[in-house]
Scaffold this motif. Structure first.
Motif, PDB file in Angstrom:
ATOM      1  N   GLU A 147      12.322   2.990 120.814  1.00  9.16           N
ATOM      2  CA  GLU A 147      11.661   1.851 120.560  1.00  9.16           C
ATOM      3  C   GLU A 147      10.243   1.402 121.486  1.00  9.16           C
ATOM      4  O   GLU A 147       9.215   1.411 121.301  1.00  9.16           O
ATOM      5  CB  GLU A 147      13.038   1.118 120.042  1.00  9.16           C
TER       6      GLU A 147
ATOM      7  N   ARG B 173       7.469   3.405 121.726  1.00  5.53           N
ATOM      8  CA  ARG B 173       7.099   2.848 119.898  1.00  5.53           C
ATOM      9  C   ARG B 173       5.797   2.442 120.424  1.00  5.53           C
ATOM     10  O   ARG B 173       5.253   2.170 120.381  1.00  5.53           O
ATOM     11  CB  ARG B 173       7.464   3.637 118.792  1.00  5.53           C
TER      12      ARG B 173
ATOM     13  N   ARG C 283       2.997   3.335 123.095  1.00  9.86           N
ATOM     14  CA  ARG C 283       1.562   3.735 122.833  1.00  9.86           C
ATOM     15  C   ARG C 283       1.009   3.103 121.650  1.00  9.86           C
ATOM     16  O   ARG C 283      -0.136   2.932 121.234  1.00  9.86           O
ATOM     17  CB  ARG C 283       2.345   5.274 121.252  1.00  9.86           C
TER      18      ARG C 283
END
Lengths: 355, 355
Positions: A280, A283, A286
């Motif tokens: 998580e 993510r 990114r």
């Protein structure tokens, strides 16, 4: 004031004086009234600054037996022109708005265009003028170095180092562009960029220039010192830069908070964050890293992740280790005790700075 | 082939050879695989070209008694690296897509980014890489000049000319930016830009470098020749450039038809057009000049106006007059007859060229 701070101040004021003298010498060449904005930009971009590169060069020079000498300070101060050139171009390449709390060169020229209501694109004018400002500083840096007044034999001995430094700087910046565009952002690639883009030309090469100028040749112990001390301080210097780019105080750095996050810089800090992040967290990183519109809340969230993953602590630990290695390699270098102590102080100053 | 064309061919092949040798020498410094696109860009940007600047330099050198000498060709060829640097940066500043019929440097790097599907802005990557390519060529040009192998006394005599040329080039390009942004576009300002942006560094300074290298000093007759011949050919050279920028055949120039019109270049051709235009013609010129989307029809219409106002004829006449003045000032220059005849041919070639 400590003895070491006083020594840094002395170098700084000698470097300032050399730069003023050089600019005064060049002034008749650029006296056309239309060139005034270009000339004042060179002056402003060369004022202030920590003068770290000339300081490394100075303590190399002194360490290998050089005396205080205006010619030497002129040669060392030319490194500041090279650096100012790189910053003017960097800010165009990164589309950065600020430099040391002031508008970056291209924004400065853009504002001149906008204020005067000229025709054509103000942004394109600003970029063009900043490219030319950087070029002028680049050719002037070489000229200042070459006409410093140092003995021809000293300059001839150091010239290959100087030339190599400039080639490596341009190539290192290109590697940095590549790393941002498609880098694997491994520890290895982040370290490589840190070393080639900045570390070498900020510390190792200035130091080597000073040593070779004084010794009038490249002896094995000089290479050992430059690698053991210079390279380690250089990497630690850039790692500190990476941390300041994310956690620095805008009032001190003169750059917006979290600027490197908005630019999506693929640094060691980010490599370590991604390596230790939960799916998580990864993510989130990114998704938001490199978003030019990242707001204060987004910056805070990313900072939190960088802290929580232990990446910040790991980078601080790396800085400490590189610094220790650097200090250790001073021990057996055949330089003067004064230079040894000054270089130790300088290593600490360069890697614990807040600006 | 005429004797003069044969001589130009000899200079060209010696210059080509010197550039290849220099690039081969630099190759180990830039051998990292990631740098390959940067290295191949330097090679491509340095291949071809008319080698006019080294040719002016060569005939100055020969005229003042210099012999054919690989060291001299290396020094003269370094002018091509300076020129390639300026072109790479120029194309970024003008947002030009083409150079000699190939993608300009920034478009070339942009295409690499797009083709590979890297992240971030391909355009920004292209511009950044082209700035660095120009910087690398700029520092290499100085290095090639300095390490040419010419006698130190010759290089020392010519160095101030070389330094001045580079400062003037950057300032001349800045004046050009200013002129596009808010120039009065008078005959006087157009002439000034033609002289400082291009004329001097294309003809006068290369010639002076050759003369001073051979004479190992700046004698009064050298200045007279550089002003009488060099400056006049330089202006005529740039006036021809201005005409080619509007009327040139894309198959020969390697640039889109009417590119200067789309970029809104404020040249002598445009100054003369506006000075002689009817109110309706002037309105049309002001309305469409500098429109990046100007189509073939628009280019044709502007070309028609430039012809009808007599501006094209007037510029051709100016070129002829500058050329005549240049040829006359060769008469009493104390140079070898061979150099006198070659410089006369070169003046004609530089001002009647089609590319």
């Amino acid at each position: 004031m400590t003895a070491s701070a006083a020594r840094l101040d002395t170098v700084r004021s000698e470097v300032d004086r050399s730069i003023r003298r050089f600019l005064d010498r060049q002034r008749p060449l650029v006296s056309a009234p239309e060139l005034a904005p270009l000339v004042s930009a060179t002056e402003d971009f060369l004022s202030g600054g920590k003068r770290l590169r000339p300081a490394f060069c100075y303590w190399g020079w002194r360490g290998a037996g050089g005396d205080d000498d205006p010619a030497f300070f002129t040669a060392a101060a030319s490194l500041e022109l090279l650096q100012a050139s790189a910053l003017a171009h960097d800010d165009v390449m990164d589309a950065s708005d600020l430099r040391r709390g002031m508008p970056s060169a291209h924004r400065r020229f853009q504002a001149i265009h906008e204020k005067a209501g000229w025709h054509g694109s103000a942004e394109q004018f600003g970029e063009g003028a900043a490219i030319l400002l950087g070029n002028l500083l680049l050719v002037w840096s070489g000229e200042m170095w070459r006409t410093s007044g140092l003995p021809p034999a000293a300059l001839a001995a150091a010239q290959p180092v100087y030339d190599y430094m400039r080639t490596e700087l341009m190539c290192g910046q290109y590697l940095d562009l590549l790393e941002q565009a498609h880098g694997e952002n491994t520890f290895e690639s982040a370290l490589r960029v840190a070393l080639f883009k900045s570390g070498k030309y900020s510390v190792e090469h200035p130091l080597r220039l000073g040593l070779v100028l004084a010794a009038q040749g490249l002896e094995p112990w000089i290479d050992r010192l430059c690698e053991g001390y210079g390279r380690n301080v250089g990497i630690a210097f850039q790692l500190r830069d990476d941390i300041l780019g994310v956690f620095g105080d805008p009032a001190e750095t003169g750059k917006p908070a979290g600027d490197d996050l908005r630019e999506g810089k693929r640094t060691m800090l980010i490599a370590r964050t991604l390596a230790a992040a939960s799916p998580e967290q990864a993510r989130q990183v990114r998704l938001t890293l490199g978003d030019p519109d990242l707001d204060a809340q987004g910056v805070d969230r990313l900072r939190g992740i960088i802290r929580e993953t232990g990446a910040l602590g790991a980078c601080e630990e790396m800085i400490k280790n590189y610094l220790d290695d650097a200090l250790n390699s001073l021990d057996d270098a055949p330089i003067t005790p004064e230079a040894r102590s000054a270089l130790a102080d300088l290593a600490v100053a360069a890697t614990s700075r807040r600006t």
